[in-house]
Design an enzyme around this catalytic site. Sequence first.
Site, PDB file in Angstrom:
ATOM      1  N   LEU A  16       0.819  -1.215   0.000  1.00  0.00           N
ATOM      2  CA  LEU A  16       0.000   0.000   0.000  1.00  0.00           C
ATOM      3  C   LEU A  16       0.848   1.258   0.000  1.00  0.00           C
ATOM      4  CD1 LEU A  16      -2.745  -1.059   2.586  1.00  0.00           C
ATOM      5  CD2 LEU A  16      -2.974  -0.936   0.100  1.00  0.00           C
ATOM      6  N   GLY A  19       6.776   4.412   4.263  1.00  0.00           N
ATOM      7  CA  GLY A  19       7.083   5.610   5.031  1.00  0.00           C
ATOM      8  C   GLY A  19       8.544   5.607   5.403  1.00  0.00           C
ATOM      9  N   LYS A  39       1.539  -3.286   8.954  1.00  0.00           N
ATOM     10  CA  LYS A  39       2.611  -2.292   8.991  1.00  0.00           C
ATOM     11  C   LYS A  39       3.859  -2.970   9.541  1.00  0.00           C
ATOM     12  CE  LYS A  39       3.545   2.406  10.667  1.00  0.00           C
ATOM     13  NZ  LYS A  39       2.951   3.570  11.370  1.00  0.00           N
ATOM     14  N   ASP A 133       1.028  14.217  15.128  1.00  0.00           N
ATOM     15  CA  ASP A 133       1.291  14.291  13.691  1.00  0.00           C
ATOM     16  C   ASP A 133      -0.021  14.217  12.901  1.00  0.00           C
ATOM     17  OD1 ASP A 133       2.927  14.658  11.487  1.00  0.00           O
ATOM     18  OD2 ASP A 133       3.352  12.523  11.240  1.00  0.00           O
TER      19      ASP A 133
END
Length: 449
Positions: A16, A19, A39, A133
Amino acid sequence: MVQPTHFGRYSVIRRLGNGGFAAVWLARDEELDAEVAVKVLAEHWVDDLDVRRRFVEEGRFLRKVESPYVIGVHDSGTTDDERPFLVLTYADRGTLADRIKDGPLPLAEALEVIENVSSGLQELHDRGVLHRDVKPENVLFRSTPTGERAMLGDLGLGKSLDKVSRVTMPGGTPAYVAPEQVRGDVLDPRADLYALAAVTYAALSGRPPYSATTLAAVLAVDGPPAPLETVPAAVNEVIRRGLSKDRDQRWPDVRSFAEALHAAAEAPAKTRRLTLNPWVAATVAAALLGGAGGYLGWQYGVQHQTVRVMDKSQALSVELPREWARTRAGDGWQPQGATSQLPGLLVSRDNNRWTGSDADVPGIFIGVLPTGQLPSAATLLVPATCAASADQTDTPSTATVKYAGCPAGMTTYERVKQFGEKLVRIEVRAEDAAQAEQVLDSVEYKPRS
């Protein structure tokens, strides 16, 4: 990167995204037959104990919140090469960042998104967690049986409030981070509130409120952002307060911000319909638009001393002193002879006081009239108390009456002006006659096709 086939019982479908610290994969939970997002810590960080700790800590933060508006952690594990992974809710409809690349969201859509996100953010705060964030990339959308839901994700910078009360480090995304977070000050939930206000601005404009691209540049930001031209003035004020550099001037918490934003957007314009002769003195007619609610589009003039203000239809506009524009409404009016509302705009220091002919309130009313012939200045009715000082002037495209010292210390202009086939009624009231005339002459009517 070679695509893995499995993370534990989760079979990988596709990547997907990547980062700075992790990659996210779409996978299928083979036991529950459900799509999930996995993740995984990036390979080059596997030996960094601090990064590894922060990665695992994100999962712990997310597990503290059982909220439909926060991406959930359903499982965790370790890959064959000893990298930790988190199994997260899969948001199948992309991010807010994806959507605003195509331009601003409509007000109603943006409000729904911010309402969802603020609910998730408040639940984090209620459980002692700061996000740190909040940005469009971390606002994700997930399908629901009735449509979709916005959710808050990626707590990679998240911290528990007891930890940030002792020490914190600069961090965050420059376009959205609060100044105190950049300075490394002790943080509280108002840092996230600032970021949420910045995200709200971005959703409504397609861009962040400021152009800062480095953390150092955040501290150089001076003054509020340019006002949004497509939302009510009250919405601009709510966002502006949320973006105050001084956190003591912001809303006290995320919930207060969200409630104020909703109220500002939903407050109906206090429109009043008139059943009077179209040429009746506008000191009465100006009541049509009521108080400070309604639509406002505006642009700064030279050196920010003036603003050009538009009505909701963006057909009417006027340039006037910025100090006049304390209250404004522009949702339209319905004069006698009209079968529906026509464009109308009222801007003044105090709309609630404007309706009295004896009110010494600078401002302007503009309203489109039903189709007809240009009247003569003699037919424009003037309050009886002002008749003695009235001067009448006719030109091929205008009928104007000026009366001075009525109310005391003010000059008032009443005008009907022809723009093509349309007539527009104007009243200007000011302390300075030359200023009133300048504002009067700046009125424009350009109907949108």
